[in-house]
Enzyme design. Sequence first.
Site, PDB file in Angstrom:
ATOM      1  N   TRP A  60      35.745 -18.405 -16.605  1.00  0.00           N
ATOM      2  CA  TRP A  60      34.938 -17.228 -16.295  1.00  0.00           C
ATOM      3  C   TRP A  60      33.440 -17.477 -16.472  1.00  0.00           C
ATOM      4  O   TRP A  60      32.619 -16.637 -16.076  1.00  0.00           O
ATOM      5  CB  TRP A  60      35.343 -16.064 -17.203  1.00  0.00           C
ATOM      6  CG  TRP A  60      35.321 -16.392 -18.674  1.00  0.00           C
ATOM      7  CD1 TRP A  60      36.387 -16.758 -19.424  1.00  0.00           C
ATOM      8  CD2 TRP A  60      34.184 -16.417 -19.539  1.00  0.00           C
ATOM      9  NE1 TRP A  60      35.997 -17.001 -20.729  1.00  0.00           N
ATOM     10  CE2 TRP A  60      34.653 -16.799 -20.822  1.00  0.00           C
ATOM     11  CE3 TRP A  60      32.828 -16.151 -19.377  1.00  0.00           C
ATOM     12  CZ2 TRP A  60      33.807 -16.929 -21.913  1.00  0.00           C
ATOM     13  CZ3 TRP A  60      31.985 -16.280 -20.461  1.00  0.00           C
ATOM     14  CH2 TRP A  60      32.463 -16.660 -21.715  1.00  0.00           C
ATOM     15  N   CYS A  61      33.076 -18.601 -17.047  1.00  0.00           N
ATOM     16  CA  CYS A  61      31.686 -18.883 -17.401  1.00  0.00           C
ATOM     17  C   CYS A  61      30.886 -19.360 -16.192  1.00  0.00           C
ATOM     18  O   CYS A  61      31.277 -20.295 -15.489  1.00  0.00           O
ATOM     19  CB  CYS A  61      31.647 -19.939 -18.517  1.00  0.00           C
ATOM     20  SG  CYS A  61      30.007 -20.600 -18.856  1.00  0.00           S
ATOM     21  N   TYR A  62      29.732 -18.747 -15.974  1.00  0.00           N
ATOM     22  CA  TYR A  62      28.857 -19.119 -14.852  1.00  0.00           C
ATOM     23  C   TYR A  62      28.387 -20.555 -14.985  1.00  0.00           C
ATOM     24  O   TYR A  62      28.423 -21.333 -14.010  1.00  0.00           O
ATOM     25  CB  TYR A  62      27.665 -18.158 -14.808  1.00  0.00           C
ATOM     26  CG  TYR A  62      26.567 -18.591 -13.859  1.00  0.00           C
ATOM     27  CD1 TYR A  62      26.685 -18.391 -12.484  1.00  0.00           C
ATOM     28  CD2 TYR A  62      25.412 -19.209 -14.341  1.00  0.00           C
ATOM     29  CE1 TYR A  62      25.677 -18.791 -11.617  1.00  0.00           C
ATOM     30  CE2 TYR A  62      24.404 -19.601 -13.479  1.00  0.00           C
ATOM     31  CZ  TYR A  62      24.539 -19.399 -12.128  1.00  0.00           C
ATOM     32  OH  TYR A  62      23.554 -19.802 -11.269  1.00  0.00           O
TER      33      TYR A  62
END
Length: 473
Positions: free
Chosen positions: A162-164
Site C-alpha cells: 500500500w506504500c507509495y
Amino acid sequence: MILLLSYLKIPKDLTEASLSGAGLSMIAAFAMLFLFGMEFNNYLKITTTTSVIVDKSRDGDYLRIEFNISFPALSCEFASVDVNDIIGTARFNLTKTVRKFPVDPKLNRAGPEFHSGPVPNIQSHGDHFTVDQEGAAVLTTENFDSYANSYPILAVNFYAPWCYWSNRLKPSWEKAAQIITQRYDPDVDGRIMLAKVDCTQSQDLCRRHHIQGYPSIRIFRQGHDVREEHGHHDHESYYGERDTESLVLAMEGLLSASSGKGVLALDDKSKESNGTLKRPAPHAGGCRIEGFVKVKKVPGNLIIAARSGSHSFDASAMNMTHFVAYFSFGRKLSWRMVKEFRRLAPYLEAKEERLTEGAFISEHENITHEHYLQVVKTEVVSLKTNEEYKLLEEYEYTAHSNVLQTRQVPYVKFHYELSPMQVVIKENSKSFSHFLTNLCAIIGGVFTVAGILQSMLQNAIGMVKKVELGKQH
C-alpha cells in the site's frame, strides 16, 4: 546643669545590698539576656519580599527545555524532535543537542548511541517503467535465515504494497536484482543476493528487524550482521538514491569492499551525500531521546514523531507510549545554587514538574498524546556578592494531558505557554547600626525599669518599717 549633676548623691538605700535588690538584679539580667537573644535572632533571620511583576524578558531571549523521554515502540531511525512557535519559527529533526539511544521494551539500553545525522535528501525514488519479470528473491519468516546464511551479502527490501514509496522503488529494485543476478550468478558466484519482504504478509519478520518505515533497505552480512544478542540485530540501512543505476553501483561497491578490491562505493557516495547513504540500523525497536532545545519565549510546541520524506508509516501500527524521566525548563542549577534558592524560598521546596517520572500509555495503536504546559518564572535576588548566586532563575509548570485518535501518524506534542507575569523574591538587607541601636535601647530600658522598681521597692520597705516603729512607740 552639668556641675549640679556631678554633685548629686545616690540615695543611701540604693547603695546598700539587700536580698530584694539581688533578686531584682537577677531578674533584670535575665530579661536583658532574653531580649538580646530575640533581637540577635531577628537580626540573623532571613526576610524576603515577594512581588509579582510583568516578565522582564527581552525580545530575542531564549528558553532552554531539557528532557529525557523513552519510547518503547518508536525506532530511533525515524524519531524526530521538532519545535515550532506562534510567530512562525519551525525547526525539524534537531540533532545537534539531542541524543538517541535504542532501548528494548523494558526501556533497558540496547546498544550504542544512534547517530541519525542529517535527514536524507533522496532525489531519485525509482525508475518509471514496468518490469515483466521479478528479479528479487521473495523472503518470508520461514526462509529468511536460510538465505541470510547462504550469501555473504544479502540486501533486502522491506516493503508494503500500500506504500507509495515502495511502489516507486519496486521497478528499479527488481531491475537491479536482475542485473546483479546476471553479473553475479548466485549458483556460480554466490556472493550477493537481492531480496524482498512483504511486511503485510511477514509481520513478525519485519518486527524482528525493527522495520517501521517503508520501504526499508537493509544490508546483512553472513557471519557478521546476521546475529542476535538479547534480541538485538546488527546490520546496516541503505539511504541512497533508488534508481536502478545507483542501486547496482551500491551493490557492486559492497562486493568490492568485501573482496578487498578498490574502495567501497557506498563510502565514496556517502561523502558526496553528506553521510546519508548508509548508516547502522537500529539495534532495537524503542528509543530513548534526551538532550535540550532552545526556544523563543513565546507559546510553542515541542513534537516527537516518526518523520521521513522518503518513507511511509502505518499509522494503525504506531504506538506512542512514552515514559518521561524528566522534562524541565531553564538551565539546571548546581546543588549550591539550589541550596541558596531554598534558603531564600523554602516554601518552593517541591518544584512543580508535573511530567517528570510520568508514564503515558497508549491503550492501542494510533494514539496521539498532547501535553499542555503552563510555565511560570521565579527570580530570586540574593544579597551575596558572588555573581553566580546574585540572581537565580527557576521555572515551574503545571501540565494537563490528553489523548486522541486520528487517521494521521500519531505523535507526542508538548505545548508550552509562558506566563506574562513572573514572581520576584528579594532578600531584604539588615542594618548593623540599627541592631546596635536596638541593643543599647534594651540595656538602657531594662536598667531604667529595674532602677524604678528598686526605688519603689525600697520606699515601700521604708514605709513599712516606719509603720512598725510607730506601733512600737
